[in-house]
Design an enzyme around this catalytic site. Structure first.
Site, short mmCIF file in Angstrom:
data_model
loop_
_atom_site.label_atom_id
_atom_site.label_comp_id
_atom_site.label_asym_id
_atom_site.label_seq_id
_atom_site.Cartn_x
_atom_site.Cartn_y
_atom_site.Cartn_z
N GLU A 151 0.80 -1.25 0.00
CA GLU A 151 0.00 0.00 0.00
C GLU A 151 0.82 1.29 0.00
O GLU A 151 0.54 2.22 0.76
CB GLU A 151 -0.96 0.00 1.20
CG GLU A 151 -1.87 -1.22 1.23
CD GLU A 151 -2.79 -1.27 2.44
OE1 GLU A 151 -2.70 -0.38 3.30
OE2 GLU A 151 -3.58 -2.22 2.52
N GLU A 264 -6.79 -10.12 -1.53
CA GLU A 264 -7.62 -9.78 -0.37
C GLU A 264 -9.05 -9.52 -0.84
O GLU A 264 -9.57 -8.42 -0.68
CB GLU A 264 -7.07 -8.54 0.35
CG GLU A 264 -5.65 -8.70 0.84
CD GLU A 264 -5.16 -7.51 1.66
OE1 GLU A 264 -5.96 -6.70 2.14
OE2 GLU A 264 -3.92 -7.40 1.81
O1 G3I Z 1 -3.93 -5.98 19.07
C1 G3I Z 1 -4.66 -4.83 19.50
C2 G3I Z 1 -5.24 -5.04 20.86
O2 G3I Z 1 -4.17 -5.19 21.77
C3 G3I Z 1 -6.12 -3.85 21.23
O3 G3I Z 1 -6.73 -4.08 22.46
C4 G3I Z 1 -7.19 -3.64 20.16
C5 G3I Z 1 -8.04 -2.42 20.46
O4 G3I Z 1 -8.66 -1.92 19.30
O5 G3I Z 1 -6.56 -3.47 18.92
C6 G3I Z 1 -5.78 -4.58 18.52
O6 G3I Z 1 -5.21 -4.30 17.27
C7 G3I Z 1 -6.09 -4.35 16.14
C8 G3I Z 1 -5.53 -5.36 15.17
O7 G3I Z 1 -6.29 -5.33 13.97
C9 G3I Z 1 -5.50 -6.79 15.72
O8 G3I Z 1 -6.79 -7.20 16.03
C10 G3I Z 1 -6.13 -2.96 15.52
O9 G3I Z 1 -6.78 -2.05 16.38
C11 G3I Z 1 -6.86 -3.02 14.20
O10 G3I Z 1 -6.74 -1.76 13.55
C12 G3I Z 1 -6.25 -4.09 13.31
O11 G3I Z 1 -7.01 -4.14 12.11
C13 G3I Z 1 -6.39 -4.82 11.04
C14 G3I Z 1 -6.09 -3.84 9.91
O12 G3I Z 1 -5.56 -4.57 8.81
C15 G3I Z 1 -5.07 -2.79 10.32
O13 G3I Z 1 -4.87 -1.92 9.27
C16 G3I Z 1 -7.39 -5.87 10.56
O14 G3I Z 1 -7.56 -6.87 11.58
C17 G3I Z 1 -6.87 -6.52 9.28
O15 G3I Z 1 -7.89 -7.33 8.71
C18 G3I Z 1 -6.52 -5.46 8.26
O16 G3I Z 1 -5.98 -6.08 7.13
C19 G3I Z 1 -5.63 -5.19 6.05
C20 G3I Z 1 -4.42 -5.78 5.36
O17 G3I Z 1 -3.37 -6.03 6.28
C21 G3I Z 1 -3.91 -4.85 4.25
N1 G3I Z 1 -4.99 -4.55 3.34
C22 G3I Z 1 -6.23 -4.05 3.92
C23 G3I Z 1 -6.72 -5.04 4.98
C24 G3I Z 1 -8.06 -4.60 5.54
O18 G3I Z 1 -7.94 -3.38 6.20
#
Ligand code: G3I
Length: 357
Positions: A151, A264
């Site tokens: 990205e 994805e």
């Molecule tokens: O691990 C922390 C946890 O400790 C905390 O309590 C919690 C509170 O919100 O957050 C947790 O982290 C989250 C993480 O996922 C793990 O669950 C983040 O907030 C959250 O933002 C993160 O989201 C991920 C996102 O990427 C981040 O940009 C999604 O699960 C994941 O599906 C998404 O995947 C991305 C690809 O990597 C790249 N392309 C787009 C795709 C969808 O957004």
């Protein structure tokens, strides 16, 4: 299994179509076309839910860790690596005969606090090199491919720079970070590990896809070791009119001699203003089928992977969905029953003439 046997099994089991058990495998049907059909998995669900793990292993040939292999989780401090969760995804998949796409080695998001924009140019280059070297060597050929850079291309219409001017911590401090990342990855992994550039919003012939095309063309001209481009397909129900443009776009990247992968995929069946009724799920199924047909028609399209597989767990619930409306983006429902999208993809795989039978 021979394609006709898969078809017979499919017909025999469609009477039980409400259940995920005894369901013919999408991956088996895709294999006849030389295609790896897969789905992203989340390590917590893999560990804790038998049905999630079983269905995922029966239906898919390749997976990607949702978060566990990203830089933040795997490299929490400069000299500390935590491979535990990423290892679980790799080991679970490999034990089941599945391949793994590593995601990812360099991104602007989900980085650890120590890897930030206050670091000097030289410290950043050194951090990029040691991270990529350590992670790529740790997995070796267990990784089928890595998203080396994720990205980085600018969003928006024409007239903006090819690469995001703010892409912390790499931009603006290390303007050639993409070239460097690919060179580091090739040095660490050798030629067997495929190296990908991966991005969203570039599926059809639009200005962002044009920039991505220029980026990879430049990489090839400079002999930067890149093997392919991953197209994230986080798309909406009202985008079926784009299918011809999507096909032309994938084909122009393939014509550069690169592999193209759908990395994805998820399709929101409805949105704030519409309902996820039967017609919406059928429209979604038609879109999944159209995309699969496009991929099967391009010899360089070797992977067709969704961002999850069950509507029970989708990034859309937490992320871009303030109304928390259920947009049902994946081919299995919350109870793991196959949706019309499962059946439409299976029909394409069984009927398409590219099958190597
Ligand atoms: O691990 C922390 C946890 O400790 C905390 O309590 C919690 C509170 O919100 O957050 C947790 O982290 C989250 C993480 O996922 C793990 O669950 C983040 O907030 C959250 O933002 C993160 O989201 C991920 C996102 O990427 C981040 O940009 C999604 O699960 C994941 O599906 C998404 O995947 C991305 C690809 O990597 C790249 N392309 C787009 C795709 C969808 O957004």
């Amino acid at each position: 299994m021979h394609a006709s046997l898969v078809f017979a099994l499919y017909l025999a089991t469609s009477a039980h179509a409400g259940s995920w058990e005894y369901l013919p495998s999408l991956a088996d049907a895709a294999k006849k076309h030389g295609l790896l059909l897969g789905a992203m998995t989340n390590v917590n669900h893999l560990r804790s839910e038998h049905a999630y793990k079983t269905l995922e292993q029966e239906q898919f040939a390749i997976t990607t860790a949702e978060n566990s292999c990203k830089v933040g989780p795997i490299h929490p401090q400069p000299d500390v690596y935590n491979f535990k969760d990423c290892d679980t995804v790799f080991d679970t998949a490999n034990a089941a005969g599945q391949k793994v796409r590593g995601h990812n080695l360099c991104w602007h998001s989900q980085n650890p606090p120590w890897l930030n924009s206050s670091l000097s140019h030289d410290k950043l280059v050194s951090a990029l090199g040691s991270h990529i070297d350590t992670v790529v060597k740790h997995y070796g050929t267990k990784a089928y491919a890595w998203d080396v850079v994720n990205e980085a291309v600018s969003d928006g219409g024409s007239g903006v720079p090819t690469i995001k001017t703010e892409y912390p911590p790499w931009m603006p401090t290390v303007p050639d970070f993409i070239d460097r990342a690919f060179h580091f990855a090739r040095q660490a992994g050798g030629p067997q590990v495929k190296l990908f550039y991966n991005d969203y919003g570039a599926v059809s012939m639009n200005p962002k896809a044009d920039r991505m095309y220029e980026l990879v063309k430049g990489l090839l001209q400079r002999k930067v070791p890149i093997d392919g481009v991953g197209f994230q397909f986080h798309i909406n129900h009202n985008m079926s009119f784009l299918m011809p443009s999507i096909e032309s776009n994938l084909k122009r990247f393939a014509a550069l001699g690169l592999e193209v992968q759908i990395t994805e995929l998820d399709i929101r069946a409805c949105d704030e203003w519409s309902t996820c009724d039967a017609a919406a799920l059928q429209n979604q199924a038609d879109m999944y089928a159209d995309l699969l047909e496009i991929c099967l028609g391009i010899p360089q399209c070797k992977v067709f992977e969704m961002w999850g597989f069950t509507d029970k767990y989708t990034w859309l619930d937490d992320f871009q969905n303030p109304t928390h409306k259920d947009e049902m983006p994946l081919p299995f429902d919350k109870d793991y029953a196959p949706k019309p999208a499962y059946h439409s993809m299976m029909q394409v795989l069984l009927n398409s003439s590219t099958a190597e039978v």
